[in-house]
Design a protein around this motif. Structure first.
Motif, mmCIF file in Angstrom:
data_model
loop_
_atom_site.group_PDB
_atom_site.id
_atom_site.type_symbol
_atom_site.label_atom_id
_atom_site.label_comp_id
_atom_site.label_asym_id
_atom_site.label_seq_id
_atom_site.Cartn_x
_atom_site.Cartn_y
_atom_site.Cartn_z
ATOM 1 N N LEU A 212 0.825 -1.199 0.000
ATOM 2 C CA LEU A 212 0.000 0.000 0.000
ATOM 3 C C LEU A 212 0.868 1.262 0.000
ATOM 4 O O LEU A 212 0.652 2.189 -0.793
ATOM 5 C CB LEU A 212 -0.930 -0.008 1.214
ATOM 6 C CG LEU A 212 -1.815 1.225 1.397
ATOM 7 C CD1 LEU A 212 -2.830 1.328 0.264
ATOM 8 C CD2 LEU A 212 -2.528 1.182 2.750
ATOM 9 N N ILE A 213 1.851 1.294 0.878
ATOM 10 C CA ILE A 213 2.688 2.492 0.992
ATOM 11 C C ILE A 213 3.582 2.648 -0.229
ATOM 12 O O ILE A 213 3.857 3.770 -0.686
ATOM 13 C CB ILE A 213 3.497 2.445 2.294
ATOM 14 C CG1 ILE A 213 2.541 2.583 3.474
ATOM 15 C CG2 ILE A 213 4.554 3.543 2.343
ATOM 16 C CD1 ILE A 213 3.173 2.355 4.817
ATOM 17 N N TYR A 214 4.021 1.528 -0.821
ATOM 18 C CA TYR A 214 4.785 1.631 -2.062
ATOM 19 C C TYR A 214 3.934 2.284 -3.155
ATOM 20 O O TYR A 214 4.407 3.149 -3.906
ATOM 21 C CB TYR A 214 5.258 0.263 -2.531
ATOM 22 C CG TYR A 214 5.905 0.325 -3.904
ATOM 23 C CD1 TYR A 214 7.214 0.779 -4.051
ATOM 24 C CD2 TYR A 214 5.183 -0.028 -5.052
ATOM 25 C CE1 TYR A 214 7.797 0.871 -5.315
ATOM 26 C CE2 TYR A 214 5.761 0.068 -6.311
ATOM 27 C CZ TYR A 214 7.063 0.524 -6.427
ATOM 28 O OH TYR A 214 7.634 0.628 -7.677
ATOM 29 N N GLY A 215 2.675 1.870 -3.257
ATOM 30 C CA GLY A 215 1.796 2.462 -4.261
ATOM 31 C C GLY A 215 1.594 3.951 -4.049
ATOM 32 O O GLY A 215 1.617 4.738 -5.004
ATOM 33 N N LEU A 216 1.410 4.367 -2.797
ATOM 34 C CA LEU A 216 1.235 5.786 -2.501
ATOM 35 C C LEU A 216 2.490 6.586 -2.833
ATOM 36 O O LEU A 216 2.417 7.704 -3.353
ATOM 37 C CB LEU A 216 0.871 5.968 -1.026
ATOM 38 C CG LEU A 216 -0.472 5.381 -0.569
ATOM 39 C CD1 LEU A 216 -0.608 5.498 0.945
ATOM 40 C CD2 LEU A 216 -1.630 6.084 -1.268
ATOM 41 N N THR A 217 3.643 6.013 -2.526
ATOM 42 C CA THR A 217 4.904 6.716 -2.793
ATOM 43 C C THR A 217 5.214 6.755 -4.284
ATOM 44 O O THR A 217 5.682 7.779 -4.808
ATOM 45 C CB THR A 217 6.054 6.024 -2.041
ATOM 46 O OG1 THR A 217 5.733 5.960 -0.645
ATOM 47 C CG2 THR A 217 7.352 6.795 -2.209
ATOM 48 N N SER A 232 -0.236 -2.029 -6.911
ATOM 49 C CA SER A 232 0.210 -2.005 -5.513
ATOM 50 C C SER A 232 -0.933 -1.637 -4.571
ATOM 51 O O SER A 232 -1.103 -2.255 -3.508
ATOM 52 C CB SER A 232 1.350 -0.994 -5.354
ATOM 53 O OG SER A 232 2.480 -1.383 -6.106
ATOM 54 N N LEU A 233 -1.721 -0.654 -4.948
ATOM 55 C CA LEU A 233 -2.844 -0.261 -4.093
ATOM 56 C C LEU A 233 -3.870 -1.375 -3.984
ATOM 57 O O LEU A 233 -4.416 -1.635 -2.900
ATOM 58 C CB LEU A 233 -3.494 1.014 -4.635
ATOM 59 C CG LEU A 233 -2.628 2.281 -4.621
ATOM 60 C CD1 LEU A 233 -3.387 3.450 -5.240
ATOM 61 C CD2 LEU A 233 -2.195 2.622 -3.201
ATOM 62 N N ALA A 234 -4.136 -2.052 -5.117
ATOM 63 C CA ALA A 234 -5.101 -3.159 -5.080
ATOM 64 C C ALA A 234 -4.588 -4.316 -4.229
ATOM 65 O O ALA A 234 -5.333 -4.900 -3.418
ATOM 66 C CB ALA A 234 -5.388 -3.639 -6.508
ATOM 67 N N ALA A 235 -3.300 -4.653 -4.377
ATOM 68 C CA ALA A 235 -2.723 -5.738 -3.578
ATOM 69 C C ALA A 235 -2.747 -5.382 -2.094
ATOM 70 O O ALA A 235 -3.060 -6.239 -1.245
ATOM 71 C CB ALA A 235 -1.292 -6.017 -4.029
ATOM 72 N N GLY A 236 -2.435 -4.140 -1.785
ATOM 73 C CA GLY A 236 -2.481 -3.710 -0.390
ATOM 74 C C GLY A 236 -3.873 -3.820 0.191
ATOM 75 O O GLY A 236 -4.054 -4.279 1.327
#
Length: 489
Positions: A212-217, A232-236
């Motif tokens: 999740l944080i990787y996707g946001l960054t 990344s957001l979907a997986a998170g």
């Protein structure tokens, strides 16, 4: 019987908290030098902070649980030892991957040390004025650690280069380790609770938060509609949803539902998450603005944080007195209001400003408000929690603050990058527009949080009324006359 003195133990525990918080902030002033020295991209610069914060926040809950299960003092010593070794490794790093790996290991060590030390403090100081004073010391050293990290980071970076900041961090955690061995005894405060670890829940939550944080960054580099960000957001989201399902079915969950129902655990942790996002965001953007826009050097930038440190410590020391006089909720609401005012004031920075005209006033207000708010939130988050869950509760309040910091920094850096990209003007002006947007959003979020504080007092009144009703019914049942029952035919 004479009450034992826990002053030396409090000193050692406060020292451990100081070095943990200093490890979060000591890199902020050095980020431009780290970026140039080790070859990091602009997005990689935030990961020097986030690698530590993500590991710290994702593992704090299990750190609190392991502290309850295996012994708080033992886990504190192990966490400090790992912080020492990984800090040395960070100072010796020559490639981005090795630096970020060492920073992540620092976060793992901090995740073990922080909840264990707070749980030890709460066991040594039962509810009452003594605990209030101890939490005041705790808040003061937390604020001092954050501000001292910036000051020390600036001094070391300018004098001996960025690797020296990690060498000094290693020395500090080693000293805290020695102090804990000598001053904190294994005793009743280190008693173990029963149960077992929820390893499946821990792994699912950690992977979910990481993706999740990787996707946001990554959104600041690739855009919100790019496939790496969306994936990344979907997986998170899937992993964190799975974590919720696993926890609801696990016999010994990492985050027991009973904990969230105790006292003010849920609402105060939500506020603490927002507080953490704002605090780390300010410590990230303020030094970068001073160096990239105002042209200050690392040492000047670090020294300019001393007013922030002084007022933060003063707020932490005053917090218990203010709470006794005005009540914890009025004190918390007012401190959050001061924090919001300071952040909105920072939203007026300019590309051609100066420290005295643009920054001194806001940082004084922010330091005072944040120092008071931190102590109040920490105290409220563990009030009314069962003794067997103290380590878990302290791990949770630390986790929500750190996870809020990590998620908040990812969102704020993306916001600032978007505002900078859409701005028109010279480089200094466009950067300032991005930092200004971040500060204004922070101020707006804290304003809304301060307005929600009266709901905490209302919840406490409802809980007290429900408890009183239950007590009355129990007393009535105990004192009711007993009449003989008719014999069965």
């Amino acid at each position: 019987m004479k009450t034992p003195s826990y002053g030396p133990a409090l000193t050692a525990l406060a020292a451990s908290q100081f070095v943990v918080i200093m490890g979060t902030s000591i890199v902020n002033v050095a980020l431009p030098a780290v970026q140039e020295g080790i070859g990091l991209a602009d997005s990689g610069m935030s990961w020097v902070v986030n690698a530590y914060g993500l590991a710290f926040g994702a593992l704090l809950l299990i750190g609190g649980r392991v502290a309850d299960l295996l012994g708080r003092r033992r886990l504190l010593l192990g966490g400090l030892a790992l912080c020492t070794v990984s800090s040395l490794a960070a100072g010796l790093a020559t490639e981005p991957w090795s630096l970020l790996t060492a920073r992540a290991l620092q976060g793992v060590g901090a995740a073990a040390a922080a909840p264990a030390s707070l749980a030890l403090l709460l066991h040594l100081f039962p509810p009452g004025p003594g605990r209030g004073r101890a939490l005041g010391v705790w808040g003061a050293v937390s604020g001092a650690g954050g501000a001292a990290g910036v000051v020390i980071g600036g001094l070391l970076t300018e004098s001996w280069g960025w690797p020296s900041i990690f060498h000094v961090s290693a020395a500090g955690t080693l000293l805290a380790l020695v102090a804990t061995v000598l001053l904190v005894d294994a005793g009743p405060a280190d008693a173990r609770a029963g149960g077992r670890l929820d390893l499946t829940g821990t792994l699912t939550m950690s992977l979910g938060l990481t993706t999740l944080i990787y996707g946001l960054t990554a959104a600041s580099d690739f855009g919100w509609s790019s496939w790496p960000v969306l994936a990344s957001l979907a997986a998170g989201a899937v992993l964190l949803t799975s974590f919720g399902i696993i926890e609801s079915r696990h016999p010994a969950p990492l985050l027991p539902p009973r904990l969230l129902a105790q006292g003010l655990v849920t609402p105060t942790n939500l506020i603490m998450a927002l507080f953490g996002a704002i605090w780390l965001g300010m410590f990230f953007f303020l030094p970068v603005y001073q160096q990239r826009v105002l042209g200050a050097g690392p040492l000047e930038t670090g020294l300019s944080q001393l007013p922030l440190a002084a007022t933060n410590i003063a707020g932490s020391v005053l917090a218990p007195r203010l709470a006794r006089r005005f009540g914890p909720y009025v004190t918390l609401g007012a401190s959050l209001g001061a924090l919001a005012a300071g952040l909105l004031w920072l939203g007026r920075i300019s590309a051609d400003g100066g420290y005295v005209g643009n920054l001194l006033g806001p940082v004084v207000v922010i330091g005072l408000g944040s120092g008071i708010a931190f102590v109040q939130l920490t105290g409220l988050a563990v009030t009314g929690v069962r003794p067997a869950d103290t380590g878990l509760a302290s791990g949770l309040v630390n986790a929500t603050r750190q996870l809020g910091s990590t998620v908040g920094l990812a969102l704020l850096t993306t916001l600032a990058a978007s505002a900078t990209a859409s701005s028109h003007g010279d480089p200094a002006e466009t950067l300032t527009d991005g930092y200004r947007a971040a500060f204004l959003v922070c101020g707006a979020v804290v304003t809304l949080t301060a307005l929600a504080v009266p709901l905490l007092a209302r919840r406490v009144r409802r809980q007290a009324a429900a408890a009183a009703t239950t007590t009355d019914r129990t007393d009535t049942a105990r004192t009711a006359p007993k009449f003989p029952q008719p014999a069965a035919r």
